[in-house]
Design an enzyme around this catalytic site. Structure first.
Site, mmCIF file in Angstrom:
data_model
loop_
_atom_site.group_PDB
_atom_site.id
_atom_site.type_symbol
_atom_site.label_atom_id
_atom_site.label_comp_id
_atom_site.label_asym_id
_atom_site.label_seq_id
_atom_site.Cartn_x
_atom_site.Cartn_y
_atom_site.Cartn_z
ATOM 1 C CE LYS A 2 28.973 30.503 51.070
ATOM 2 N NZ LYS A 2 28.232 31.135 50.015
HETATM 3 C C1 LIG Z 1 28.074 31.420 48.563
HETATM 4 C C2 LIG Z 1 29.066 32.067 47.741
HETATM 5 C C3 LIG Z 1 28.839 33.235 46.720
HETATM 6 C C4 LIG Z 1 27.474 33.384 46.305
HETATM 7 O O1 LIG Z 1 26.480 33.579 47.165
HETATM 8 P P1 LIG Z 1 24.904 33.364 47.053
HETATM 9 O O2 LIG Z 1 24.280 33.857 48.219
HETATM 10 O O3 LIG Z 1 24.566 31.586 46.976
HETATM 11 O O4 LIG Z 1 24.473 33.898 45.700
HETATM 12 C C5 LIG Z 1 29.763 33.832 46.284
HETATM 13 N N1 LIG Z 1 31.141 33.503 46.510
HETATM 14 C C6 LIG Z 1 31.639 32.487 47.250
HETATM 15 C C7 LIG Z 1 33.022 32.423 47.427
HETATM 16 C C8 LIG Z 1 30.499 31.936 47.869
HETATM 17 O O5 LIG Z 1 30.970 30.851 48.802
#
Ligand SMILES: *Cc1c(COP(=O)(O)O)cnc(C)c1O
Length: 401
Positions: free
Chosen positions: A201
Site C-alpha cells: 500500500k
Molecule cells: C490490502 C487490502 C485489505 C486488507 O489489508 P491488510 O492490511 O492486508 O489486512 C482490505 N481491502 C483491500 C481492498 C485491500 O487492498
C-alpha cells in the site's frame, strides 16, 4: 530506456526479456530515517501500545483530515472492528463489491452477517450505486464500497442511500490513502474509513491498518474492540497507576505495536510526494496506452483525485491471442511481474460453499477476465516505467490477433 523493437521475439518464445531483473507490481520504500525511527523504539520502554501508537494515529488524522483515527494490527483487523462498531450481526446484510480483496467481505462474515455482492460500473470498476440501491433489503445494515485502485467510489450517493435506509457506510480505503473526492479527503467521506499499511500500500508499517471516523462514540467502540473489549489500555493504566480494568464486551487483541507505528509516522512524511509520484507514473502509462487498439486504460471521474494504488489495464475482448491469460504469462516472461486484482470474491470456494454463484455480477466478472495490474509503486524509476511500457507494447504486438 528499452524500446520495443518491432517484431521482437517474446521472452516466452525464447526472446530476450525487456529487462534483466524482475519488476514487482508493488514494493515498499524504506529509508534510513525509517530504520532510525524503528531502532529508537527498540531502545525505548514501550514496544507496543506506547506513545508511538498515538503519534501514528495523530499523523494519519493529520494526513486525512479525519477527527478520530484508531490504528490496528492489520487492515483486515480494522475492517473487522468497523463491522463490529457498525453493529453487524447474524441476520444482517452488508452490500459490497466483488472486485476486492476477500477481507472486505470476510469482515461481514466475522460478525455472523452476510455480504451481498452488488455489481460494478463498467468504466471505473467501482461499485454501481444503482446496483447497491437494488440490493437493499430491510436486513441491510451496512454498505462497504471499495475505492478500487485508489479512485474514491460514489461516496455522496452511497451516503445518501445509506441515510435513507438507516445503514452505515464503511469505506474500504485500502487503495485510496491520499485520494480526494469533490475536494474532500478520503477519511472524511464515510461513517468509517478503513486503511491498510501492508507493504503493497501507499505507506507501510509491515502489517497494519486503521479506521478513521468523525464519530467519537464509534472511535471509542473501535478502541475497545482493539484490546479485548477492555475500556482502558495498558499504557493508560500505567500512566494512571491503576490496576483494575473492566472487559465490557468481547473484543480481540488487534493492537499494533510501537515498532510498527514508529515506521508508520516516518513513512507518512512522504505520503504527498509518493501519491504525486504514483500520479506521474499513471499519466505516463495513460499516455503510452490510450487509444491502443488492444487495451482499455483506467477511467477516472473528473471530480476525484485518485491515489493510484493500482494501475489496471483491460485487454479488449478478442484483441490478443490467448487473451489476458496469455498476456499475463508473456509479461511475466519479460520480467514485468503484473498481477490481477481481483478474482471476484464470490468465486472463492468459501463463498461458493455459502451458496453464491458465478454469473451474478457480470460486469465485474467480465472485467476480471480481461484485467492486469501493471507495476505501480512510488519507488519506480523512470527506466522501470519505460520497461513496463516497452513490455506491454511488445507483448500486445506479439500476441495481436
Ligand atoms: C490490502 C487490502 C485489505 C486488507 O489489508 P491488510 O492490511 O492486508 O489486512 C482490505 N481491502 C483491500 C481492498 C485491500 O487492498
Amino acid at each position: 530506456m528499452s524500446e520495443a523493437r518491432p517484431g521482437a521475439r517474446l521472452a516466452i518464445d525464447g526472446g530476450t526479456p525487456v529487462r534483466a531483473t524482475p519488476l514487482p507490481y508493488a514494493r515498499q520504500t524504506i529509508d534510513d530515517a525509517d530504520i532510525a525511527a524503528v531502532t529508537a523504539v527498540l531502545r525505548s520502554d514501550w514496544l507496543t501500545t506506547g506513545p508511538a501508537v498515538g503519534a501514528f494515529e495523530a499523523a494519519l488524522a493529520d494526513a486525512t483530515g479525519a477527527p478520530h483515527v484508531v490504528a490496528f494490527s492489520s487492515g483486515t483487523a480494522a475492517l473487522h472492528a468497523a463491522a463490529f462498531a457498525a453493529g453487524l450481526g447474524p441476520g444482517d446484510e452488508a452490500i459490497t463489491t466483488p472486485l476486492t480483496f476477500a477481507a472486505t467481505a470476510n469482515c461481514v462474515r466475522y460478525q455472523g452477517a452476510m455480504p451481498v455482492f452488488a455489481d460494478v460500473e463498467a468504466d471505473t470498476m467501482n461499485i454501481d450505486v444503482a446496483a447497491v440501491a437494488a440490493a437493499i433489503t430491510p436486513r441491510t445494515k451496512a454498505i462497504l464500497p471499495v475505492d478500487y485502485t485508489g479512485q474514491p467510489a460514489d461516496l455522496d450517493e452511497l451516503m445518501s442511500l445509506a441515510r435513507a435506509h438507516g445503514c452505515v457506510v464503511i469505506e474500504d480505503a485500502a487503495h485510496s490513502l491520499g485520494a480526494e473526492y469533490r475536494g474532500r479527503r478520503v477519511g472524511t467521506l464515510a461513517d468509517m474509513t478503513v486503511f491498510s499499511t501492508h507493504p503493497a500500500k501507499h505507506v507501510t508499517t509491515g502489517e497494519g491498518g486503521a479506521v478513521a471516523t468523525a464519530d467519537p462514540a464509534l472511535a471509542a467502540r473501535l478502541r475497545r474492540f482493539r484490546t479485548h473489549g477492555i475500556a482502558s489500555d495498558p499504557h493508560e493504566r500505567a500512566t494512571r497507576g491503576q490496576w483494575t480494568y473492566d472487559m465490557v464486551e468481547l473484543g480481540f487483541n488487534y493492537r499494533i505495536t510501537d515498532i510498527q507505528c514508529a515506521l508508520g509516522v516516518s513513512q507518512l512524511r512522504h505520503l504527498a510526494a509518493w501519491v504525486d509520484r504514483r500520479r506521474a507514473i499513471a499519466a505516463r502509462y495513460d499516455q503510452a496506452f490510450a487509444g491502443h487498439p488492444a487495451l482499455e486504460t483506467p477511467v477516472m471521474r473528473a471530480d476525484r483525485a485518485p491515489a493510484w494504488h493500482l494501475y489496471v489495464l483491460r485487454v479488449r475482448a478478442g484483441a490478443l491471442r490467448g487473451g489476458r491469460a496469455a498476456a499475463f504469462r508473456a509479461l511475466h516472461a519479460e520480467n514485468i511481474k503484473v498481477n490481477v486484482h481481483y478474482v471476484p470474491v464470490h468465486w472463492h470456494s468459501y463463498y461458493q460453499g455459502l451458496g453464491f454463484r458465478k454469473g451474478v455480477c457480470p460486469v465485474a466478472e467480465d472485467a476480471y477476465d480481461r484485467m492486469v495490474s501493471l507495476p505501480m509503486f512510488s519507488g519506480m524509476s523512470d527506466a522501470d516505467v519505460d520497461d513496463v511500457v516497452a513490455g506491454v507494447l511488445k507483448v500486445t504486438e506479439g500476441l495481436a490477433s
